[in-house]
Motif scaffolding. Structure first.
Motif, PDB file in Angstrom:
ATOM      1  N   LEU A 129       0.837  -1.201   0.000  1.00 51.42           N
ATOM      2  CA  LEU A 129       0.000   0.000   0.000  1.00 51.42           C
ATOM      3  C   LEU A 129       0.874   1.255   0.000  1.00 51.42           C
ATOM      4  O   LEU A 129       0.648   2.190  -0.777  1.00 51.42           O
ATOM      5  CB  LEU A 129      -0.904  -0.019   1.226  1.00 51.42           C
ATOM      6  CG  LEU A 129      -1.926   1.110   1.407  1.00 51.42           C
ATOM      7  CD1 LEU A 129      -3.112   0.607   2.222  1.00 51.42           C
ATOM      8  CD2 LEU A 129      -1.319   2.313   2.121  1.00 51.42           C
ATOM      9  N   LEU A 130       1.873   1.277   0.874  1.00 55.72           N
ATOM     10  CA  LEU A 130       2.766   2.429   0.940  1.00 55.72           C
ATOM     11  C   LEU A 130       3.502   2.632  -0.375  1.00 55.72           C
ATOM     12  O   LEU A 130       3.580   3.754  -0.899  1.00 55.72           O
ATOM     13  CB  LEU A 130       3.773   2.239   2.082  1.00 55.72           C
ATOM     14  CG  LEU A 130       4.828   3.343   2.238  1.00 55.72           C
ATOM     15  CD1 LEU A 130       4.174   4.681   2.538  1.00 55.72           C
ATOM     16  CD2 LEU A 130       5.828   2.975   3.328  1.00 55.72           C
ATOM     17  N   VAL A 133       1.083   4.035  -3.046  1.00 52.60           N
ATOM     18  CA  VAL A 133       0.732   5.442  -2.828  1.00 52.60           C
ATOM     19  C   VAL A 133       1.900   6.363  -3.204  1.00 52.60           C
ATOM     20  O   VAL A 133       1.708   7.419  -3.807  1.00 52.60           O
ATOM     21  CB  VAL A 133       0.317   5.658  -1.358  1.00 52.60           C
ATOM     22  CG1 VAL A 133       0.187   7.143  -1.051  1.00 52.60           C
ATOM     23  CG2 VAL A 133      -0.996   4.946  -1.068  1.00 52.60           C
ATOM     24  N   SER A 228      -9.094   6.835   3.486  1.00 51.40           N
ATOM     25  CA  SER A 228      -8.139   7.324   2.481  1.00 51.40           C
ATOM     26  C   SER A 228      -6.931   8.014   3.076  1.00 51.40           C
ATOM     27  O   SER A 228      -5.955   8.252   2.365  1.00 51.40           O
ATOM     28  CB  SER A 228      -8.850   8.286   1.519  1.00 51.40           C
ATOM     29  OG  SER A 228      -9.908   7.645   0.850  1.00 51.40           O
ATOM     30  N   PRO A 232      -3.637   4.596   5.145  1.00 50.31           N
ATOM     31  CA  PRO A 232      -2.267   4.616   4.612  1.00 50.31           C
ATOM     32  C   PRO A 232      -1.278   5.287   5.549  1.00 50.31           C
ATOM     33  O   PRO A 232      -0.081   4.982   5.511  1.00 50.31           O
ATOM     34  CB  PRO A 232      -2.417   5.390   3.294  1.00 50.31           C
ATOM     35  CG  PRO A 232      -3.672   6.157   3.427  1.00 50.31           C
ATOM     36  CD  PRO A 232      -4.575   5.332   4.283  1.00 50.31           C
ATOM     37  N   ALA A 272       0.697  10.206   5.363  1.00 48.84           N
ATOM     38  CA  ALA A 272       1.389   9.056   4.782  1.00 48.84           C
ATOM     39  C   ALA A 272       2.523   9.521   3.883  1.00 48.84           C
ATOM     40  O   ALA A 272       3.691   9.201   4.102  1.00 48.84           O
ATOM     41  CB  ALA A 272       0.418   8.180   3.990  1.00 48.84           C
ATOM     42  N   THR A 355      -2.332  -5.300  -4.353  1.00 48.12           N
ATOM     43  CA  THR A 355      -2.499  -4.081  -3.560  1.00 48.12           C
ATOM     44  C   THR A 355      -1.730  -2.920  -4.179  1.00 48.12           C
ATOM     45  O   THR A 355      -2.255  -1.803  -4.307  1.00 48.12           O
ATOM     46  CB  THR A 355      -2.008  -4.314  -2.123  1.00 48.12           C
ATOM     47  OG1 THR A 355      -2.740  -5.384  -1.534  1.00 48.12           O
ATOM     48  CG2 THR A 355      -2.177  -3.059  -1.278  1.00 48.12           C
ATOM     49  N   CYS A 359      -3.496   0.511  -5.717  1.00 47.69           N
ATOM     50  CA  CYS A 359      -3.136   1.805  -5.120  1.00 47.69           C
ATOM     51  C   CYS A 359      -2.504   2.732  -6.157  1.00 47.69           C
ATOM     52  O   CYS A 359      -2.791   3.931  -6.191  1.00 47.69           O
ATOM     53  CB  CYS A 359      -2.184   1.602  -3.952  1.00 47.69           C
ATOM     54  SG  CYS A 359      -2.922   0.791  -2.526  1.00 47.69           S
ATOM     55  N   ALA A 371      -6.281   3.834  -1.936  1.00 50.77           N
ATOM     56  CA  ALA A 371      -5.583   3.164  -0.834  1.00 50.77           C
ATOM     57  C   ALA A 371      -6.485   2.155  -0.138  1.00 50.77           C
ATOM     58  O   ALA A 371      -6.072   1.028   0.162  1.00 50.77           O
ATOM     59  CB  ALA A 371      -5.083   4.205   0.165  1.00 50.77           C
TER      60      ALA A 371
END
Length: 392
Positions: A129-130, A133, A228, A232, A272, A355, A359, A371
């Motif tokens: 996820l990170l 993003v 959202s 994250p 994030a 994922t 994202c 996210a």
């Protein structure tokens, strides 16, 4: 205080400034659109900037100094977009909805349910996820070559050389290189600064509580902020190896929202993207000293809040390509580390890739950003894979 001064370094100071620069220049225009949609006066718009800057600064300072970890807060960007698209809501009703949203965030933190939810997300999915993003910012830096090749290539060269020669100061070197190039090109203009309105003053707006504002503004604002932004935000911390107290941190941002709502502090949350700038090795090689980067960011946020729109316009004077390049280059190490952590566990590799791609796509549905849907897609894939392995 002596330890704080010892832990500070030029690299953490620059990381804090870059985080604030990226945070403001990437979304401050949406804040102005939100105030226009709600019919704010110029004084109320300045008050919003005061409340948001002060709220982010104070909460960032409190959480960073308390935990000794790089905890950064931010305003809810999707929340501002939601407000900008609203219609038929008067400012007093919106203020009442902000207070309701703040109380809901406090409840989410104090009850502990959000932290329990985050505990169920595998590290591989949180890391993916990170990475998803943040990868957008790396792509934006690459795409900026099309419109400002000399600037972006010079900054990229400064980064490569800096990582080889002086790794702790690579990002400060990139920033100085970018500023030098835009000054030489005459693209850094300070004419946009309004010296007549240097300091912002808080303006109180008496809240009105109505059912249609609570359902139409407060509830959607709460959902998009948690799904959202906070989701994250926590994933970024855990993917970087920090176990920040989630429930307490969420509750603090909710309390700040509730207190500053009458002045325009519509919704605060854990950051994030900007937090990742302070949590990477470019901020400091020692993870235990990176909290000083978020402390520096908190101080910058407070100064911006007190100076109101003047400082926001000052940050807006930087060319878009410079901001994109410095953000992308500053996040390279974090993106690489997140991808490595996401792909390390073969059992969760498919879920992590899914994922990451969701994202990175930037898709949204029902007002909730990519996210959240990336975690949903990865979580389903992980559950299916785990169920198959458990079959005899």
């Amino acid at each position: 205080m002596p330890r704080l001064l010892q832990d500070f370094s030029p690299s953490t100071l620059v990381a804090g400034f870059v985080a604030v620069l990226v945070g403001y220049t990437s979304s401050v225009a949406i804040i102005f659109q939100a105030t226009v949609a709600l019919g704010a006066t110029p004084a109320q718009t300045a008050s919003w900037l005061w409340a948001l800057g002060l709220g982010m600064g104070v909460t960032t300072l409190l959480l960073s100094l308390w935990t000794r970890q790089p905890v950064l807060t931010a305003w809810s960007t999707p929340g501002a977009a939601l407000l900008a698209s609203s219609s038929g809501v008067a400012m007093p009703e919106a203020i009442g909805a902000f207070i309701v949203c703040g109380l809901l965030i406090v409840w989410a933190g104090a009850s502990g349910w959000f932290e329990k939810l985050m505990d169920r997300i595998p590290v591989a999915i949180a890391s993916a996820l990170l990475a998803g993003v943040l990868a957008k910012f790396g792509l934006d830096a690459v795409f900026s070559v099309r419109t400002a090749p000399e600037l972006v290539l010079a900054m990229a060269a400064a980064y490569v050389v800096g990582r080889r020669m002086w790794p702790r100061y690579a990002v400060p070197g990139v920033l100085l290189t970018g500023v030098a190039v835009v000054l030489a090109q005459g693209r850094l203009s300070f004419d946009v600064i309004d010296t007549a309105h240097v300091f912002a003053l808080p303006v109180w707006t008496t809240p009105e509580f109505t059912w249609h504002a609570a359902i139409g503004v407060a509830l959607p604002l709460f959902i998009v902020t948690m799904a959202s932004q906070n989701l994250p935000g926590v994933a970024a911390q855990r993917a970087s190896g920090y176990q920040t107290p989630v429930s307490a941190s969420i509750a603090v941002t909710g309390a700040a929202t509730t207190l500053l709502a009458p002045f325009g502090g519509y919704a605060f949350n854990l950051a994030a993207i900007t937090a990742a700038i302070c949590m990477g090795r470019e901020a400091h090689e020692d993870p235990a000293r990176r909290y000083t980067a978020s402390v520096a960011a908190g101080l910058f946020y407070v100064l911006i809040g007190l100076a109101g729109g003047a400082v926001a316009m000052l940050l807006a004077a930087f060319p878009r390509e410079l901001v994109a390049a410095i953000a992308g280059l500053a996040l390279l190490g974090t993106i690489g580390g997140a991808m490595a952590a996401a792909l390390k566990d073969e059992g969760h590799r498919d879920a992590a890739i899914l994922t990451f791609l969701v994202c990175l796509s930037g898709i949204s549905a029902f007002g909730i950003g990519a996210a959240f849907w990336g975690v949903v897609a990865g979580g389903i894939a992980s559950l299916v894979a785990t169920w198959r392995r458990r079959r005899p």
